[in-house]
Design an enzyme around this catalytic site. Structure first.
Site, PDB file in Angstrom:
ATOM      1  N   ASP A  79     -17.572  39.401  22.121  1.00 34.47           N
ATOM      2  CA  ASP A  79     -17.032  38.282  22.897  1.00 34.47           C
ATOM      3  C   ASP A  79     -16.667  38.763  24.297  1.00 34.47           C
ATOM      4  OD1 ASP A  79     -16.086  35.805  23.556  1.00 34.47           O
ATOM      5  OD2 ASP A  79     -14.319  35.870  22.275  1.00 34.47           O
ATOM      6  N   LYS A  80     -16.552  37.810  25.193  1.00 33.68           N
ATOM      7  CA  LYS A  80     -16.042  38.133  26.535  1.00 33.68           C
ATOM      8  C   LYS A  80     -14.864  37.220  26.839  1.00 33.68           C
ATOM      9  CE  LYS A  80     -16.530  35.094  29.995  1.00 33.68           C
ATOM     10  NZ  LYS A  80     -15.702  34.488  30.800  1.00 33.68           N
ATOM     11  N   HIS A  81     -13.998  37.685  27.700  1.00 30.45           N
ATOM     12  CA  HIS A  81     -12.863  36.838  28.097  1.00 30.45           C
ATOM     13  C   HIS A  81     -12.570  37.095  29.562  1.00 30.45           C
ATOM     14  CE1 HIS A  81      -9.667  34.152  26.805  1.00 30.45           C
ATOM     15  NE2 HIS A  81      -8.913  34.743  27.718  1.00 30.45           N
ATOM     16  N   SER A  82     -12.200  36.030  30.247  1.00 32.39           N
ATOM     17  CA  SER A  82     -11.858  36.164  31.661  1.00 32.39           C
ATOM     18  C   SER A  82     -10.361  35.976  31.816  1.00 32.39           C
ATOM     19  CB  SER A  82     -12.628  35.090  32.440  1.00 32.39           C
ATOM     20  OG  SER A  82     -11.906  34.678  33.571  1.00 32.39           O
ATOM     21  N   THR A 119     -12.048  26.930  29.413  1.00 27.66           N
ATOM     22  CA  THR A 119     -13.342  26.614  28.789  1.00 27.66           C
ATOM     23  C   THR A 119     -13.238  25.428  27.826  1.00 27.66           C
ATOM     24  OG1 THR A 119     -13.955  28.912  29.023  1.00 27.66           O
ATOM     25  CG2 THR A 119     -15.231  27.650  27.445  1.00 27.66           C
ATOM     26  N   ARG A 167       3.876  28.679  29.127  1.00 30.23           N
ATOM     27  CA  ARG A 167       3.682  29.421  30.391  1.00 30.23           C
ATOM     28  C   ARG A 167       2.977  28.562  31.424  1.00 30.23           C
ATOM     29  NH1 ARG A 167      -0.042  33.755  28.790  1.00 30.23           N
ATOM     30  NH2 ARG A 167       0.016  34.382  30.961  1.00 30.23           N
ATOM     31  N   SER A 182      -1.521  37.703  25.550  1.00 34.42           N
ATOM     32  CA  SER A 182      -2.152  36.419  25.281  1.00 34.42           C
ATOM     33  C   SER A 182      -3.642  36.591  24.994  1.00 34.42           C
ATOM     34  CB  SER A 182      -1.943  35.506  26.500  1.00 34.42           C
ATOM     35  OG  SER A 182      -2.778  34.390  26.426  1.00 34.42           O
ATOM     36  N   LYS A 186      -5.410  36.786  20.711  1.00 35.84           N
ATOM     37  CA  LYS A 186      -6.469  35.872  20.221  1.00 35.84           C
ATOM     38  C   LYS A 186      -7.728  36.641  19.882  1.00 35.84           C
ATOM     39  CE  LYS A 186      -6.584  33.195  24.038  1.00 35.84           C
ATOM     40  NZ  LYS A 186      -5.394  33.030  24.831  1.00 35.84           N
ATOM     41  N   LYS A 187      -8.083  37.555  20.780  1.00 33.70           N
ATOM     42  CA  LYS A 187      -9.359  38.253  20.607  1.00 33.70           C
ATOM     43  C   LYS A 187      -9.303  39.200  19.413  1.00 33.70           C
ATOM     44  CE  LYS A 187     -11.229  36.049  23.811  1.00 33.70           C
ATOM     45  NZ  LYS A 187     -12.329  35.117  23.528  1.00 33.70           N
TER      46      LYS A 187
HETATM   47  N1  URA Z   1      -6.390  33.837  29.499  1.00 36.96           N
HETATM   48  C1  URA Z   1      -5.594  33.833  28.403  1.00 36.96           C
HETATM   49  O1  URA Z   1      -6.040  33.600  27.295  1.00 36.96           O
HETATM   50  N2  URA Z   1      -4.305  34.068  28.571  1.00 36.96           N
HETATM   51  C2  URA Z   1      -3.752  34.345  29.765  1.00 36.96           C
HETATM   52  O2  URA Z   1      -2.578  34.571  29.828  1.00 36.96           O
HETATM   53  C3  URA Z   1      -4.579  34.355  30.912  1.00 36.96           C
HETATM   54  C4  URA Z   1      -5.915  34.106  30.754  1.00 36.96           C
END
Ligand code: URA
Length: 435
Positions: A79-82, A119, A167, A182, A186-187
């Protein structure tokens, strides 16, 4: 334990113990902590920071606040996350491209946060598309299609789900410690074998200074690696939107144009391919990132990624002919108007955060928790840094719900653009790799 005592400790700049952090994370998930307490905790962490041990403890406690997935696919789970940006719709293209290259991608994504888009909000612009699915449905779709972009539904990192929404509306997004916990909670709960992080720097990023982005990337890579997930990060430029559109349906339309090969924003292509290359390397699907980049590019050029995206949309409840007929399905704004350059010149600076806030102001993001979104609104045809315009040339197009909102967005966008007589220095798009 008592939420007040934990908050007060952090307010006074002291370290929290693992037990205190675990108690607070569980309290977020089970309701023992109130919204007000969660907001105060987030502010105390933002102002006073956490050390490495606290950050790890918060990440793991938020991961363990719900279920941790275990997949059984014949290929690597990646997976990728930004960290969040403007016009950042990379996930929509990258997930299917990775799937075509042999990865399995259970992509658990987020909603808009602060001035940045999310997303899930983009995908909610597609009629019928279900971003909230059970883990069993997600498993089935990933198994059949290769990827599924959905929300952290069911019981995946419920502590993050709650804190994220708080937040978003309490000015506490910009904490590297909270961003780390955060993203990674999740990841890691998604049971990944490999992760690539796109850590943004610049005017549209949460952390605008490159050294802050590097520190965040190092923290993310080390916490994720320590938790057993192979991870690398690319620091990428966010001094201008990545795509030429910002806004939910507009970014989906931009992604479909990219996938169909109708119109491809070059910066978006470069970041998508670069992230994909690193991830294929991490997942063992190629030897080196450069080879992986060629595989991702081929997935787009052959049309296989486009076809995979269409199958994912259909499998998650969207129209079966979405890629062919997206224009018929995506919502359209009531009023559309060009923003004209007030004078001739080169675009020398763009305040990305202000552009993001213009989209929020139009109704494309949330001002407070639970606000409904207008998926149709936003900006497109955004002029990029270095573009030359004549007086009266369009620098962007606003899609708004009414004439007042259009006028307000025009003023915000104009103020966000700086025009100069000579082009500014070009910042590198991909600044560096960490991990
Ligand atoms: N993406 C996230 O899931 N959490 C954050 O705090 C910032 C970007």
């Amino acid at each position: 334990m008592d939420a007040r005592a934990i908050i007060a400790r952090k307010r006074d700049g002291e370290r929290l113990s693992g037990d205190q952090i675990r108690w607070f994370a569980n309290g977020l998930a089970n309701g023992a902590v109130t919204d007000a307490q969660a907001g105060a905790f987030a502010m105390a962490v933002l102002l006073n920071g956490m050390d490495e041990d606290e950050r790890v403890a918060l990440t793991l406690a938020m991961r363990d606040s719900g279920d941790v997935q275990n997949w059984d696919y014949p290929g690597p789970v990646l997976d990728k996350h930004s960290t969040g940006g403007i016009g950042d719709n990379v996930s929509l293209m990258l997930a299917p491209a990775l799937a075509v290259c042999g990865a399995y991608v259970p992509m658990i994504s987020g909603r808009g946060l602060g001035h940045t888009g999310g997303t899930l909000d983009k995908l909610d612009a597609i009629p019928g598309y279900r971003t909230e699915v059970s883990v069993a449905d997600m498993r089935k779709v990933v198994g059949e299609v290769g990827c599924a972009i959905v929300g952290a539904s069911g019981n995946i990192a419920p502590a993050d789900k709650r804190l994220y929404a708080i937040r978003d509306v309490t000015g506490t997004v910009e904490s590297p410690d909270l961003i780390t916990a955060s993203i990674l909670s999740k990841k890691l709960a998604a049971g990944l074998e490999g992760l690539v992080l796109d850590v943004k720097t610049g005017s549209g990023a949460f952390l605008s200074q490159p050294e802050e982005a590097v520190a965040l990337a190092k923290a993310l890579v080390s916490v994720a690696g320590g938790a057993g997930c192979k991870t690398a990060a690319l620091i990428t430029d966010m001094n201008e939107p990545l795509a030429s559109s910002a806004g939910n349906a507009l970014e989906v339309a931009n992604a479909v144009a990219f996938l169909r090969g109708d119109a491809i924003d070059s910066r978006l292509w470069d970041v998508t391919v670069a992230l994909g290359g690193v991830l294929l390397e991490i997942g063992g699907l190629c030897e080196r990132a450069a080879e992986g980049q060629a595989m991702i590019a081929a997935a787009f050029q052959s049309g296989a990624a486009t076809e995979c995206f269409g199958r994912m949309v259909a499998a998650l409840g969207g129209p079966t002919n979405f890629v062919e007929r997206s224009g018929d399905y995506l919502p359209k704004a009531h009023v559309v108007g060009e923003i004209e350059a007030p004078k001739a010149g080169f675009v020398t600076a763009i305040d990305g955060r202000a552009l993001g806030l213009a989209v929020v102001g139009l109704g494309g993001g949330r001002q407070k928790q639970g606000d409904p979104l207008d998926y149709a609104v936003g900006l497109d045809q955004l002029a990029g840094l270095g573009a030359h315009v004549q007086a009266g040339d369009p620098i962007a197009v606003v899609h708004a719900a009414d004439a007042d909102a259009l006028a307000q967005a025009k003023a915000t966008v104009l103020a966000a653009y700086t025009l100069g007589d000579v082009p500014g220095d070009e910042a590198p798009l991909i600044v560096k790799r960490i991990g």
